[in-house]
Design a protein around this motif. Structure first.
Motif, PDB file in Angstrom:
ATOM      1  N   PRO A 138       0.810  -1.235   0.000  1.00 19.37           N
ATOM      2  CA  PRO A 138       0.000   0.000   0.000  1.00 19.37           C
ATOM      3  C   PRO A 138       0.837   1.277   0.000  1.00 19.37           C
ATOM      4  N   ASP A 139       2.072   1.215   0.483  1.00 18.45           N
ATOM      5  CA  ASP A 139       2.952   2.388   0.520  1.00 18.45           C
ATOM      6  C   ASP A 139       4.147   2.239  -0.418  1.00 18.45           C
ATOM      7  N   TRP A 140       4.071   1.296  -1.360  1.00 15.20           N
ATOM      8  CA  TRP A 140       5.228   0.985  -2.195  1.00 15.20           C
ATOM      9  C   TRP A 140       5.638   2.157  -3.073  1.00 15.20           C
ATOM     10  N   GLY A 141       4.680   3.000  -3.443  1.00 14.41           N
ATOM     11  CA  GLY A 141       5.013   4.171  -4.248  1.00 14.41           C
ATOM     12  C   GLY A 141       5.997   5.082  -3.529  1.00 14.41           C
ATOM     13  N   GLU A 142       5.786   5.291  -2.219  1.00 12.68           N
ATOM     14  CA  GLU A 142       6.707   6.123  -1.450  1.00 12.68           C
ATOM     15  C   GLU A 142       8.074   5.450  -1.344  1.00 12.68           C
ATOM     16  N   THR A 143       8.064   4.122  -1.162  1.00 10.43           N
ATOM     17  CA  THR A 143       9.331   3.389  -1.087  1.00 10.43           C
ATOM     18  C   THR A 143      10.113   3.546  -2.386  1.00 10.43           C
ATOM     19  N   GLU A 144       9.444   3.336  -3.512  1.00  4.50           N
ATOM     20  CA  GLU A 144      10.117   3.450  -4.812  1.00  4.50           C
ATOM     21  C   GLU A 144      10.604   4.869  -5.070  1.00  4.50           C
ATOM     22  N   ALA A 145       9.790   5.848  -4.689  1.00  4.72           N
ATOM     23  CA  ALA A 145      10.191   7.236  -4.925  1.00  4.72           C
ATOM     24  C   ALA A 145      11.417   7.606  -4.105  1.00  4.72           C
ATOM     25  N   THR A 146      11.477   7.141  -2.862  1.00  5.29           N
ATOM     26  CA  THR A 146      12.616   7.452  -2.001  1.00  5.29           C
ATOM     27  C   THR A 146      13.885   6.796  -2.541  1.00  5.29           C
ATOM     28  N   THR A 198      11.523  13.677  -3.129  1.00  2.00           N
ATOM     29  CA  THR A 198      10.899  13.155  -4.346  1.00  2.00           C
ATOM     30  C   THR A 198       9.833  12.131  -3.982  1.00  2.00           C
ATOM     31  N   ARG A 199       8.641  12.273  -4.573  1.00  2.00           N
ATOM     32  CA  ARG A 199       7.545  11.362  -4.242  1.00  2.00           C
ATOM     33  C   ARG A 199       6.678  11.099  -5.472  1.00  2.00           C
ATOM     34  N   THR A 200       5.917  10.012  -5.407  1.00  2.00           N
ATOM     35  CA  THR A 200       4.884   9.744  -6.389  1.00  2.00           C
ATOM     36  C   THR A 200       3.609  10.483  -5.979  1.00  2.00           C
ATOM     37  N   THR A 201       2.647  10.524  -6.913  1.00  2.00           N
ATOM     38  CA  THR A 201       1.352  11.137  -6.597  1.00  2.00           C
ATOM     39  C   THR A 201       0.705  10.428  -5.410  1.00  2.00           C
ATOM     40  N   GLY A 202       0.729   9.091  -5.434  1.00  2.00           N
ATOM     41  CA  GLY A 202       0.114   8.324  -4.352  1.00  2.00           C
ATOM     42  C   GLY A 202       0.786   8.567  -3.022  1.00  2.00           C
ATOM     43  N   ALA A 203       2.128   8.724  -3.040  1.00  2.00           N
ATOM     44  CA  ALA A 203       2.843   8.969  -1.792  1.00  2.00           C
ATOM     45  C   ALA A 203       2.495  10.331  -1.212  1.00  2.00           C
ATOM     46  N   VAL A 204       2.355  11.335  -2.079  1.00  2.00           N
ATOM     47  CA  VAL A 204       1.946  12.659  -1.600  1.00  2.00           C
ATOM     48  C   VAL A 204       0.532  12.593  -1.026  1.00  2.00           C
ATOM     49  N   ALA A 205      -0.341  11.894  -1.742  1.00  2.00           N
ATOM     50  CA  ALA A 205      -1.727  11.787  -1.271  1.00  2.00           C
ATOM     51  C   ALA A 205      -1.795  11.101   0.086  1.00  2.00           C
ATOM     52  N   ALA A 206      -1.016  10.022   0.254  1.00  2.00           N
ATOM     53  CA  ALA A 206      -1.027   9.299   1.533  1.00  2.00           C
ATOM     54  C   ALA A 206      -0.451  10.162   2.647  1.00  2.00           C
ATOM     55  N   ARG A 207       0.615  10.899   2.331  1.00  2.00           N
ATOM     56  CA  ARG A 207       1.276  11.727   3.344  1.00  2.00           C
ATOM     57  C   ARG A 207       0.356  12.842   3.834  1.00  2.00           C
ATOM     58  N   LEU A 208      -0.429  13.426   2.904  1.00  2.00           N
ATOM     59  CA  LEU A 208      -1.251  14.586   3.240  1.00  2.00           C
ATOM     60  C   LEU A 208      -2.709  14.231   3.508  1.00  2.00           C
TER      61      LEU A 208
END
Length: 328
Positions: free
Chosen positions: A153-161, A275-285
């Motif tokens: 579910p948080d893989w986008g943030e992992t990949e972006a980092t 650097t983040r994906t769209t999904g990672a930004v959405a999850a963070r905020l």
């Protein structure tokens, strides 16, 4: 840390040092387990946030048995069996789990004997050491479920980092590999030895086989190395913190930026200090992905953000103009 990891790189090894471009799913599962079972206090903010979400998901999906099984074999300790993190996982979860399921009986027995030298093992591991294929399947399935339910579910943030880390290494290559290694936190480079703090004293001599370096979202203290010197040399390293300290809310600068851009658009811009994906930004905020996507389009059109595709994801990064606007 009580010891030091020392990696002696010959000329042949130096020519074959590789930085992984993407996170390794099995290494991230094992190290994610360590974060899940660690006290939250010493963890960086990004991992405390993940740990809170993951603990809720453990209960939601009833993964307590899965976590116990994996923790019996690979707790946060100086040693756990190398067969749990096969080199084939470089090609993805499916390839890695296939290799794990095919681990020879002799290797299972040898690595579990070594594990037993470091800590007491539960009785069921005797069957695993005897080559019980059903147990090996259970372990592979546990890793797959852990990754799918807790990490994906948080893989986008992992990949972006990880992608941001790889971009920094690639940019540093203008000065040659020595320059990359010279700025390689938490390592120290004194040709021909790459060293870092480690739980015990450990020396790795690749002997011409090169070295694969894997950035990890979940590794947060010291690097982790494959233990068996006969296996391809692999070292997993913690990512350099890329989340800056959050500014105090309510400052005049924050208020002015919110009036200029709108409150949520200003928050999206600030989230891209890493650097983040769209999904990672959405999850963070805690914003809808469609809303974040709209804000990113406006910010990109204004020259404040750039977007670049990396595999199945699009990574968003601040431009110098965007950083200037944030005062960073």
């Amino acid at each position: 840390m009580a010891g030091t990891l020392r990696i002696h790189l010959s000329d042949a090894d130096f020519r074959h040092v590789r930085f992984a471009r993407t996170p390794d799913p099995i290494w991230e599962a094992v190290l994610g387990l360590h974060v899940l079972t660690a006290p939250p206090g010493p963890l960086p903010d990004r991992l405390r946030r993940w740990r809170k979400r993951a603990r809720d998901r453990v209960l939601q999906h009833d993964l307590r048995g899965t976590c116990r099984l994996l923790n019996d074999l690979a707790p946060a300790a100086a040693y756990w069996p190398d067969f749990l993190t096969p080199v084939e996982s470089e090609e993805g979860m499916t390839a890695g789990l296939r290799a794990l399921r095919e681990t020879p009986r002799a290797r299972l027995a040898r690595e579990l004997r070594e594990t037993a030298r470091h800590r007491a093992l539960p009785a069921w591991t005797r069957r695993l050491a005897d080559g019980d294929r059903a147990l090996l399947d259970d372990i592979a399935n546990a890793l797959r479920h852990f990754h799918g339910r807790l990490l994906l579910p948080d893989w986008g943030e992992t990949e972006a980092t990880v992608a941001a880390d790889h971009a920094r290494r690639t940019a540093a290559l203008d000065g040659g590999l020595g320059a990359v290694l010279g700025a390689f936190t938490p390592f120290t480079w004194q040709d021909p030895v790459l060293s870092a703090p480690y739980p015990v004293d450990r020396t790795i001599r690749p002997r011409g086989r090169g070295l694969r370096l894997i950035p990890s979202f979940f590794c947060h203290t010291a690097p982790v190395a494959i233990a068996d010197p006969e296996l391809p040399p692999v070292v997993v390293y913690p990512l350099r913190p890329c989340d800056p300290p959050a500014p105090e809310p309510g400052t005049r600068h924050d208020a002015a930026l919110a009036r200029l851009l709108g409150a949520n658009r200003a928050r999206v811009l600030e989230a891209l200090l890493a650097t983040r994906t769209t999904g990672a930004v959405a999850a963070r905020l805690a914003l809808p992905p469609s809303s974040v996507s709209g804000h990113l389009t406006v910010l990109r059109d204004a020259g404040l953000v750039t977007s670049e595709r990396a595999g199945p994801h699009v990574l968003h990064t601040l431009t110098p103009r965007g950083r200037h606007l944030l005062g960073r």
